[in-house]
Write an enzyme that holds these catalytic residues in place. Structure first.
Site, PDB file in Angstrom:
ATOM      1  N   HIS A  16     -13.356   2.077   0.186  1.00  0.00           N
ATOM      2  CA  HIS A  16     -12.305   2.609  -0.692  1.00  0.00           C
ATOM      3  C   HIS A  16     -12.488   4.118  -0.797  1.00  0.00           C
ATOM      4  O   HIS A  16     -13.348   4.588  -1.521  1.00  0.00           O
ATOM      5  CB  HIS A  16     -12.399   1.944  -2.081  1.00  0.00           C
ATOM      6  CG  HIS A  16     -11.232   2.249  -2.948  1.00  0.00           C
ATOM      7  ND1 HIS A  16     -11.298   3.158  -3.971  1.00  0.00           N
ATOM      8  CD2 HIS A  16      -9.970   1.757  -2.949  1.00  0.00           C
ATOM      9  CE1 HIS A  16     -10.123   3.200  -4.583  1.00  0.00           C
ATOM     10  NE2 HIS A  16      -9.300   2.365  -3.967  1.00  0.00           N
TER      11      HIS A  16
ATOM     12  N   GLY B  94      -8.981   0.844  -9.178  1.00  0.00           N
ATOM     13  CA  GLY B  94      -8.420   0.464 -10.466  1.00  0.00           C
ATOM     14  C   GLY B  94      -8.533  -1.024 -10.735  1.00  0.00           C
ATOM     15  O   GLY B  94      -8.792  -1.448 -11.862  1.00  0.00           O
ATOM     16  N   VAL B  95      -8.369  -1.836  -9.691  1.00  0.00           N
ATOM     17  CA  VAL B  95      -8.466  -3.286  -9.893  1.00  0.00           C
ATOM     18  C   VAL B  95      -9.869  -3.696 -10.330  1.00  0.00           C
ATOM     19  O   VAL B  95     -10.031  -4.676 -11.062  1.00  0.00           O
ATOM     20  CB  VAL B  95      -8.023  -4.090  -8.648  1.00  0.00           C
ATOM     21  CG1 VAL B  95      -6.559  -3.877  -8.351  1.00  0.00           C
ATOM     22  CG2 VAL B  95      -8.867  -3.756  -7.442  1.00  0.00           C
TER      23      VAL B  95
END
Length: 175
Positions: free
Chosen positions: A63, A72-73
């Site tokens: 990422h 964010g997840v």
């Protein structure tokens, strides 16, 4: 003092849970166990938690590998896991109260009562979370809607808000 008058006092008591306690409360394991500690937990009502963000987290490998930021997840998952701790703490407390009065129906695995994330609403991300940050998580359980529970959540780094919104979680799990 009667049992009825003791229950509200017990419900206001705040609890703290170590990472080992949390592993007994949640079905999650590495690499998906996202909270390191929970504190100021009022069972079934609210709680605070900590997620220490390390560069060794597996998601950093893919990422934005040249600019490590926590997805964010994963922040939402950490907040949802804190919600589960607050919810399971209520179940554990109710079982302890039943056992104290001789009404115990046997223990069982409290992690089996952890439900699922049903909805994410109005989630706003206002700060990047990077390795070395310590996320402070807050959860306040709201009203029950049948087998669902509305929850208000926040994640901060120091005094800076990183994310805030609402979740709906299931209050049980179906196979």
């Amino acid at each position: 003092m009667t049992i009825a008058s003791e229950a509200p006092a017990r419900a206001r008591q705040k609890h703290s849970y170590s990472s080992d306690d949390i592993k007994r409360m949640l079905p999650h394991r590495w690499p998906m166990l996202m909270i390191d500690r929970a504190y100021d937990v009022v069972p079934g009502v609210s709680g605070r938690g900590v997620k220490s963000v390390s560069v060794n987290e597996p998601f950093f490998a893919g990422h934005y590998p040249d600019h490590s930021i926590m997805p964010g997840v994963m922040i939402v998952e950490a907040m949802a896991q804190l919600v589960a701790v607050v919810y399971v703490a209520e179940i554990i407390e109710a079982a302890a109260a039943a056992e104290a009065t001789g009404a115990s129906q046997g223990g069982g695995d409290p992690s089996a009562s952890v439900g699922y994330l049903g909805s994410i609403s109005s989630m706003k991300f206002s700060r990047l979370v990077v390795p070395g940050d310590q996320l402070t998580l807050d959860a306040k359980l709201g009203q029950r809607l049948g087998g669902l529970r509305q929850v208000s959540v926040r994640a901060s780094v120091g005094s800076e808000l990183a994310a805030a919104g609402s979740l709906i979680v299931t209050t049980g799990r179906k196979a």
